[in-house]
Motif scaffolding. Structure first.
Motif, short mmCIF file in Angstrom:
data_model
loop_
_atom_site.label_atom_id
_atom_site.label_comp_id
_atom_site.label_asym_id
_atom_site.label_seq_id
_atom_site.Cartn_x
_atom_site.Cartn_y
_atom_site.Cartn_z
N SER A 125 -10.53 -10.71 -2.42
CA SER A 125 -10.72 -9.28 -2.23
C SER A 125 -12.17 -9.09 -1.80
O SER A 125 -13.09 -9.43 -2.56
CB SER A 125 -10.43 -8.51 -3.53
N TYR B 227 -12.67 13.04 6.97
CA TYR B 227 -12.07 13.19 5.65
C TYR B 227 -11.19 14.44 5.65
O TYR B 227 -11.55 15.47 6.21
CB TYR B 227 -13.15 13.35 4.57
N LYS C 167 -18.62 -3.22 4.55
CA LYS C 167 -19.41 -2.00 4.67
C LYS C 167 -19.71 -1.71 6.14
O LYS C 167 -19.85 -2.64 6.95
CB LYS C 167 -20.72 -2.13 3.88
N GLU D 144 -15.25 -6.67 0.07
CA GLU D 144 -15.70 -5.33 0.47
C GLU D 144 -16.42 -5.43 1.81
O GLU D 144 -17.34 -6.23 1.99
CB GLU D 144 -16.63 -4.73 -0.57
N PRO E 129 -14.42 0.36 6.72
CA PRO E 129 -15.13 0.07 5.47
C PRO E 129 -14.20 0.20 4.27
O PRO E 129 -13.30 1.05 4.26
CB PRO E 129 -16.23 1.15 5.45
N GLY E 130 -14.39 -0.66 3.29
CA GLY E 130 -13.57 -0.63 2.08
C GLY E 130 -13.21 -2.02 1.62
O GLY E 130 -13.72 -3.02 2.12
N ILE E 131 -12.31 -2.08 0.64
CA ILE E 131 -11.85 -3.35 0.08
C ILE E 131 -10.68 -3.87 0.90
O ILE E 131 -9.72 -3.14 1.14
CB ILE E 131 -11.43 -3.20 -1.40
N HIS E 132 -10.74 -5.12 1.34
CA HIS E 132 -9.68 -5.75 2.12
C HIS E 132 -9.23 -7.03 1.43
O HIS E 132 -10.04 -7.75 0.83
CB HIS E 132 -10.15 -6.07 3.53
N ASP F 103 -5.14 -8.03 4.90
CA ASP F 103 -4.19 -6.98 4.47
C ASP F 103 -2.78 -7.30 4.96
O ASP F 103 -2.07 -6.44 5.50
CB ASP F 103 -4.65 -5.61 4.97
N THR G 172 -10.57 1.63 14.48
CA THR G 172 -11.81 2.02 13.84
C THR G 172 -12.92 2.01 14.87
O THR G 172 -13.21 0.96 15.45
CB THR G 172 -12.16 1.06 12.69
N THR H 64 -8.21 12.01 1.76
CA THR H 64 -7.73 10.88 2.55
C THR H 64 -8.54 10.82 3.84
O THR H 64 -9.31 11.74 4.14
CB THR H 64 -6.23 11.01 2.85
N TYR I 78 0.87 -1.17 0.00
CA TYR I 78 0.00 0.00 0.00
C TYR I 78 0.91 1.23 0.00
O TYR I 78 1.38 1.67 1.06
CB TYR I 78 -0.92 0.00 1.22
#
Length: 378
Positions: free
Chosen positions: A327, A216, A331, A329, A309-312, A293, A271, A230, A109
């Motif tokens: 992969s 954000y 939520k 997602e 949240p996101g793609i892991h 990850d 989180t 970001t 990453y």
């Protein structure tokens, strides 16, 4: 006649012994040197990436159980540095475990690199080597490009009140950028302005004196329509002193309560629960190692309750089974489930072993034929 009978008995004994030893031969450790020792590295994509993209490297290592990765290029030590820490000790690197089948996989990453400001729009070399036998190496090159508009928070997860440094790159010709901090609903929590150097580099920072949660961070400029965003997570700080608790002694009462089995749960810090998602991983067979990850989080079945949240990227590994990769997602407020059925690794019979077995069988057939002919001869 007795002589041939002994030869036949010895041949049969050798075949039986070889069949018993064969499973052991199939499990020769990868650390034993052979003429087939290999080390390879490759990545997915056309070869050009923006700094901030995710790059996946994989390859083979038939000589050891741990692969080490180093980055070299302009502005970096010639001995190489870890891909995730450009300020790290020269000659050190990031390590990744080798799977039972000799393959390995590493997710980079590039937005989470320490010393990311050292990266330029250049071609860099990534070298893979075995940890125990560094003479076994392989290398590939990857072209990294500074995005025209970008910003990252270092670190991206902080305790309340800690300092956050904002580092970024802006388009040529832009002298200042506007930095806005907003909550997930879009409410503005803070506004800053930062000067941009002639090379397009800028940095700023602030103390995270905001309510716990996720925010954000967005950069803009009036002369361009482009923006970059970001995320920053603020968590509860640790107590510096233990609270004073007044204790009153009371008679001890022993109570036996029924025990309710609880499924294993792995927590991923950083989180807040209200903005997190849940990932449940089971496997057949159970007891497989689970990585999210590239981080080990436990053995299946396992439930992660505080994932951002996101793609892991999820990997499930077990000895003698092929690694399963996904992969997924995740939520906020929802549960994603993965239940892979792991496939057994195919047992390999080395060619030289098959040749020995075939030769012994031929010898036995010849001996039997000779005995049969002698019996026929008057």
């Amino acid at each position: 006649m007795k002589r041939y009978a002994k030869i036949l008995s010895l041949s049969v004994f050798l075949i039986i012994a070889l069949l018993i030893v064969q499973p052991v031969l199939a499990e020769i450790p990868k650390t034993i040197s052979s003429t087939t020792d290999t080390m390879s590295i490759a990545y997915r994509g056309s070869g050009g990436f923006f700094i901030g993209n995710t790059i996946i490297f994989d390859g083979n290592n038939s000589v050891g159980n741990v692969t080490v990765l180093r980055l070299t290029g302009s502005g970096l030590p010639a001995e190489g540095v870890p891909l995730y820490d450009l300020n790290g000790e020269p000659g050190s690197g990031n390590s990744v475990d080798v799977n039972p089948d000799g393959t390995w996989r590493f997710i980079w990453y590039t937005s989470n690199i320490k010393g990311i400001e050292k990266l330029q729009t250049l071609r860099y070399t990534v070298t893979a080597m075995d940890l125990a036998r560094p003479e076994n190496v392989a290398a590939t090159s990857v072209y990294l490009r500074k995005p025209e508009f970008s910003i990252i928070a270092q670190p991206d997860t902080v305790k309340s009140g800690e300092y956050v440094q904002l580092v970024g790159n802006a388009e040529n010709g832009i002298s200042t950028v506007k930095i806005e901090v907003t909550d997930l609903s879009g409410n503005i929590m803070g506004t800053y302005e930062s000067a941009v150097s002639a090379s397009g580099y800028f940095n700023n920072g602030f103390h995270a004196n905001l309510p716990l949660g996720q925010y954000y961070i967005t950069i803009t400029n009036p002369v361009t329509k482009k923006t970059s965003k970001t995320m920053l997570t603020i968590i509860k700080p640790e107590l510096t002193t233990a609270p004073t608790i007044e204790v009153t002694q009371v008679p001890m009462i022993t109570v036996t309560l029924p025990v309710t089995p609880v499924s294993p749960t792995a927590m991923v810090p950083g989180t807040p629960a209200g903005n997190a998602g849940t990932l449940s991983v089971t496997s057949t067979p159970s007891g497989a190692a689970v990585y999210v990850d590239t981080q080990y989080v436990g053995v299946s079945p396992v439930t992660l309750t505080t994932l951002a949240p996101g793609i892991h990227q999820v990997e499930v590994r077990s000895p003698d089974y092929q690694t399963s990769s996904f992969s997924t997602e995740v939520k906020a407020g929802e549960t994603a489930s993965i239940s892979p059925v792991l496939q057994k690794n195919a047992a390999a019979w080395p060619f030289y072993t098959l040749a020995i077995i075939g030769g012994l069988i031929v010898v036995c057939l010849i001996v039997v034929a000779v005995l049969f002919m002698r019996k026929k001869t008057p």
